[in-house]
Write a protein that holds these residues in place. Structure first.
Motif, PDB file in Angstrom:
ATOM      1  N   SER A   1      -3.566  -3.597  -3.233  1.00 51.75           N
ATOM      2  CA  SER A   1      -2.566  -3.348  -2.193  1.00 51.75           C
ATOM      3  C   SER A   1      -3.190  -3.052  -0.833  1.00 51.75           C
ATOM      4  O   SER A   1      -2.492  -3.050   0.190  1.00 51.75           O
ATOM      5  N   GLY A   2      -4.476  -2.779  -0.793  1.00 50.56           N
ATOM      6  CA  GLY A   2      -5.134  -2.399   0.446  1.00 50.56           C
ATOM      7  C   GLY A   2      -5.172  -0.896   0.663  1.00 50.56           C
ATOM      8  O   GLY A   2      -5.729  -0.420   1.663  1.00 50.56           O
ATOM      9  N   LEU A   3      -4.597  -0.127  -0.282  1.00 55.11           N
ATOM     10  CA  LEU A   3      -4.588   1.328  -0.133  1.00 55.11           C
ATOM     11  C   LEU A   3      -6.011   1.891  -0.183  1.00 55.11           C
ATOM     12  O   LEU A   3      -6.354   2.795   0.590  1.00 55.11           O
TER      13      LEU A   3
ATOM     14  N   ALA B   1       0.831  -1.203   0.000  1.00 54.22           N
ATOM     15  CA  ALA B   1       0.000   0.000   0.000  1.00 54.22           C
ATOM     16  C   ALA B   1       0.871   1.261   0.000  1.00 54.22           C
ATOM     17  O   ALA B   1       0.605   2.220  -0.726  1.00 54.22           O
ATOM     18  N   TRP B   2       1.921   1.247   0.842  1.00 54.29           N
ATOM     19  CA  TRP B   2       2.819   2.407   0.874  1.00 54.29           C
ATOM     20  C   TRP B   2       3.521   2.593  -0.465  1.00 54.29           C
ATOM     21  O   TRP B   2       3.708   3.724  -0.942  1.00 54.29           O
ATOM     22  N   TYR B   3       3.946   1.493  -1.046  1.00 53.04           N
ATOM     23  CA  TYR B   3       4.635   1.564  -2.356  1.00 53.04           C
ATOM     24  C   TYR B   3       3.689   2.106  -3.428  1.00 53.04           C
ATOM     25  O   TYR B   3       4.067   2.966  -4.239  1.00 53.04           O
ATOM     26  N   THR B   4       2.460   1.619  -3.419  1.00 49.52           N
ATOM     27  CA  THR B   4       1.464   2.097  -4.390  1.00 49.52           C
ATOM     28  C   THR B   4       1.204   3.592  -4.205  1.00 49.52           C
ATOM     29  O   THR B   4       1.102   4.343  -5.180  1.00 49.52           O
ATOM     30  N   LEU B   5       1.111   4.022  -2.956  1.00 50.45           N
ATOM     31  CA  LEU B   5       0.908   5.444  -2.672  1.00 50.45           C
ATOM     32  C   LEU B   5       2.078   6.274  -3.197  1.00 50.45           C
ATOM     33  O   LEU B   5       1.878   7.342  -3.800  1.00 50.45           O
ATOM     34  N   ALA B   6       3.305   5.788  -2.980  1.00 51.61           N
ATOM     35  CA  ALA B   6       4.489   6.513  -3.455  1.00 51.61           C
ATOM     36  C   ALA B   6       4.516   6.602  -4.972  1.00 51.61           C
ATOM     37  O   ALA B   6       4.829   7.655  -5.548  1.00 51.61           O
TER      38      ALA B   6
END
Length: 597
Positions: free
Chosen positions: A479-481, A17-22
Motif C-alpha cells: 500500500s505504500g504505508l 495506505a490510509w485504509y491499511t493504517l486504519a
C-alpha cells in the motif's frame, strides 16, 4: 546514496495506505482490549485488506505456504517429545542447586534455562520448571517471587540467540524469504542475540532480588498453613442448622477453618458472634486450608454456594490442579457459571487468585481475566485432556502427583534427535525447515510420541497468527504505508545517524509487543524497518534481526509474552512487579540490541 522516495508517497499517502493504517489500528485495538483472540483479529484484518483490493489472494494467504509456520509446527512436536521423555529433568535438577546468595542462585537458574530455550520452545521449559522451582524455594525458605519472573525473562532472552529459539525469529526469517531475501541461518542472529542474552541475564542476577518484593504465591501443598482459600457455603432450607446459633452448629471452633462473614439478604454480618442465629439462605464465608475447607461439604445442613461448580467433588479420585488463564483462552471475560465450567471441564473451582490474592466473591460470578490462577478439583486425567489447548496456559498438579519416571533410553534418543536437528541446520547441510520436519517425523515413527500427541502439541492459533501476519506485512508494504512511515522516520532521525534511527524502530517494536502478540508486532514493524533501512542505505538484514530481538524481548507486563503470564499467578506477582524488574532489563537489552545490530 540511498534510493529516492517516490514523490507521491512523500507528499501524501494513497487511500490504500490510509485504509491499511486504519485496519492495523483496528486490529491493534481488538487485540489490546481482548475483544478477539490474536488469531481472529489478524485473520480478520487480512480478509478486510483482501476484500478492499489492497492485496491479492496470493499475498493474503502466502504465509500459509511459507516455511515459518511449518517449521514452528515441527518444533512444537520436538518440544513435546523433550517434555514427555523427561530429557530436560537433569537441567531442572542442575538449575536448582545451591548458592551462597541470590545472585548466584539466579545465575544457576537462568543460564541453563536460557541455553535450553535457544533450541526449544520457551513454553514447555517454563511449564516444567514452575513447580520444581516453587518447591525448591519453599524447602529453602526463599520467596519464589524472586525466581519465577527471572526464569521467564531468561527463557525469553535465550530464545533470541538462535533462529529456532522462538517463533518470532522464524516469522522474520519467513518474511525475509517472502520479500526475496535469503532466510536466516540457524546462528545468523547470534551476533545480536547472544550479547543481548548475556547482558540481560547479568542485569537479572544483580537486580531481581533488590527490586522484586517477597510475594506469597497461591500454591503449595494442600496442608500448607500459609496458603488459605475462600469458600462460600449456604444454609439449606429446612436443614438441621436453620435456627441454631453459630456455636450450636459447631461452626465456631473448626480446625484450620474460620467463619469470617455471614451474608444475609445482601448485607454482611462481620465479625460473626458465636450467638448469631443462622437462617435459611444465609451465605457463610469460610477461610482456611484447602483440604479442610473441602470437608465443609460433609456438614449436614450446609451446601456449596457454587453448587454447579462443586458437583462431584466427593469422588475418591479427586485431584487438585492449578491452572493459569492465558490471553487466548476462550474463558476470558466469561464467568464460570456463564461458561458452564463444571460441565465443560469436569472440574470444580476451589478458589480464584488474582494478582496473588484470593478473590472474596461468588466464584460463579467472577469474570475471568488474563493471568487469573484457578485452583481446580478434578480427576487425574485433566492435565492430559487440556494440555496444549488455549483454555489454560499452564496446568500444575498441587497434591503430590508426580511426573512419570525418566525413560533413559527414550530421553537419550530424543536428546540425540534434537542435537542432530541443531547440528544439521547449523552446519547448513539442510535448511531449518527440512531438519525440523525430519526430526519430528523420526520421533513419531519411533513411537517416542503418538500421532495424537504430536497433533495435540501443535498450537494451531499460533500457526494462524504466524501465517496471517504475512498478509499484514504484505499490505503495509504494497500500500505504500511502509515507505511513507520509513520516509518519516528517516527524515526525523537520519541527521543523528543510523543507530538513532534503529533505536527508534526498536523502541517502537518493544512498545507494540507489550500490547499485542510478539509475532504480530514483528509483522507490523518488519516492512517499515526494511523500507527505512533501504532509504538509509543500511543493511536490511541487520534491521530485520533487530526487529526479531525487540519483538521477543517483552518484560514490562504479564500479558506481553506467554511465559510472563504463566508465572504471574504462581509467583504471586502484581502487575507493577513486571515494571520493577522489566524496566532496567528493557533498557539494557535495547542498548545491547542497537549497539550490536
Amino acid at each position: 546514496m540511498p534510493p529516492a522516495i517516490p514523490e507521491q508517497r512523500e507528499s501524501r499517502m494513497s487511500w490504500e495506505a490510509w485504509y491499511t493504517l486504519a485496519v492495523a489500528i483496528g486490529m491493534f485495538a481488538f487485540m489490546v482490549r481482548g475483544t478477539a483472540s490474536p488469531a481472529a483479529a489478524i485473520l480478520s484484518a487480512v480478509i478486510a485488506l483482501l476484500v478492499a483490493g489492497v492485496i491479492e489472494p496470493a499475498q493474503a494467504f502466502g504465509g500459509f505456504s511459507n516455511s515459518a509456520p511449518i517449521t514452528v509446527a515441527a518444533l512444537y512436536v520436538v518440544a513435546r517429545a523433550v517434555e514427555d521423555s523427561g530429557a530436560l529433568r537433569p537441567l531442572v535438577r542442575g538449575a536448582l542447586g545451591g548458592g551462597s546468595n541470590d545472585t548466584v542462585r539466579i545465575l544457576r537458574l537462568c543460564i541453563p534455562s536460557a541455553a535450553a530455550s535457544a533450541f526449544l520452545n520457551n513454553t514447555p521449559i517454563v511449564a516444567m520448571l514452575i513447580r520444581p522451582v516453587s518447591e525448591w524455594a519453599a524447602r529453602n525458605d526463599l520467596p519464589v517471587s524472586r525466581y519465577l519472573m527471572p526464569l521467564s525473562f531468561s527463557v525469553i532472552l535465550g530464545g533470541v540467540v538462535t533462529t529456532i529459539g522462538t517463533s518470532t525469529n522464524l516469522v522474520i526469517s519467513g518474511l525475509l524469504e517472502s520479500t526475496g531475501h535469503a532466510p536466516l541461518g540457524l546462528f545468523e542472529m547470534s551476533y545480536v542475540g547472544l550479547p543481548v542474552a548475556i547482558v540481560g541475564i547479568l542485569v537479572l542476577s544483580v537486580t531481581a532480588s533488590r527490586v522484586l518484593p517477597d510475594r506469597q504465591p497461591p500454591r503449595g501443598g494442600l496442608d500448607d498453613p500459609g496458603r488459605d482459600f475462600v469458600v462460600r457455603m449456604v444454609v439449606e432450607t429446612g436443614g438441621p442448622l436453620e435456627g441454631r446459633t453459630v456455636e450450636e452448629a459447631g461452626l465456631r471452633h473448626l480446625e484450620g477453618v474460620f467463619l469470617v462473614e455471614i451474608e444475609r439478604d445482601g448485607d454482611p454480618i462481620a465479625p460473626v458472634a458465636p450467638t448469631t442465629t443462622l437462617r435459611e439462605g444465609d451465605h457463610l464465608l469460610f477461610v482456611g486450608q484447602a483440604r479442610l475447607i473441602l470437608d465443609l461439604q460433609h456438614i449436614e445442613g450446609l451446601d456449596s454456594a457454587e453448587r454447579v461448580h462443586m458437583a462431584g467433588v466427593e469422588t475418591p479420585t479427586r485431584h487438585v490442579v492449578e491452572v493459569v488463564i492465558g490471553r487466548e483462552s476462550p474463558l476470558l471475560g466469561q464467568t464460570p457459571k456463564g461458561s458452564n465450567f463444571r460441565e465443560r471441564y469436569q472440574s470444580a473451582i476451589i478458589a480464584i487468585h488474582r494478582e496473588g490474592q484470593p478473590l472474596v466473591a461468588k466464584l460463579g460470578q467472577v469474570k475471568l481475566r488474563t493471568g487469573d490462577t484457578l485452583l481446580l478439583l478434578t480427576d487425574p486425567g485433566f492435565r492430559e485432556r487440556w494440555r496444549g489447548r488455549p483454555d489454560f496456559l499452564v496446568i500444575t498438579s498441587l497434591d503430590g502427583e508426580e511426573e512419570g519416571p525418566i525413560r533413559k533410553g527414550r530421553a537419550a534418543w530424543v536428546g540425540l534427535v534434537t542435537f542432530l536437528i541443531v547440528a544439521v541446520a547449523g552446519s547448513g547441510t539442510l535448511p531449518i525447515l527440512q531438519a525440523s520436519l525430519i526430526g519430528a517425523v523420526v520421533l513419531v515413527a519411533t513411537r517416542v510420541l503418538s500421532a495424537q500427541s504430536a497433533r495435540d502439541a501443535i498450537e494451531i492459533d499460533v500457526l494462524i497468527v504466524i501465517a496471517a501476519s504475512f498478509g499484514i506485512g504484505a499490505a503495509i508494504e504494497e500500500s505504500g504505508l511502509a515507505a511513507a512511515m520509513g520516509s518519516g522516520i528517516v527524515e526525523a532521525f537520519s541527521q543523528y545517524g543510523t543507530r538513532v534511527v534503529l533505536l527508534g524502530i526498536v523502541v517502537a517494536t518493544v512498545t507494540l509487543t507489550e500490547f499485542i502478540s510478539n509475532n504480530a508486532a514483528a509483522a507490523l514493524m518488519f516492512p517499515i524497518a526494511m523500507a527505512t533501512a533501504t532509504q538509509l542505505g543500511a543493511e536490511p538484514r541487520s534491521f530485520a534481526i533487530a526487529i526479531a530481538v525487540a519483538a521477543s524481548n517483552s518484560f514490562l507486563t504479564p500479558i506481553g509474552y506467554q511465559t510472563n503470564t504463566m508465572v504471574y499467578g504462581p509467583g504471586g506477582y502484581r502487575f507493577g512487579d513486571y515494571v520493577r524488574l522489566g524496566a532496567p532489563l528493557t533498557l539494557a537489552t535495547i542498548a545491547a540490541c542497537v549497539l550490536t545490530a
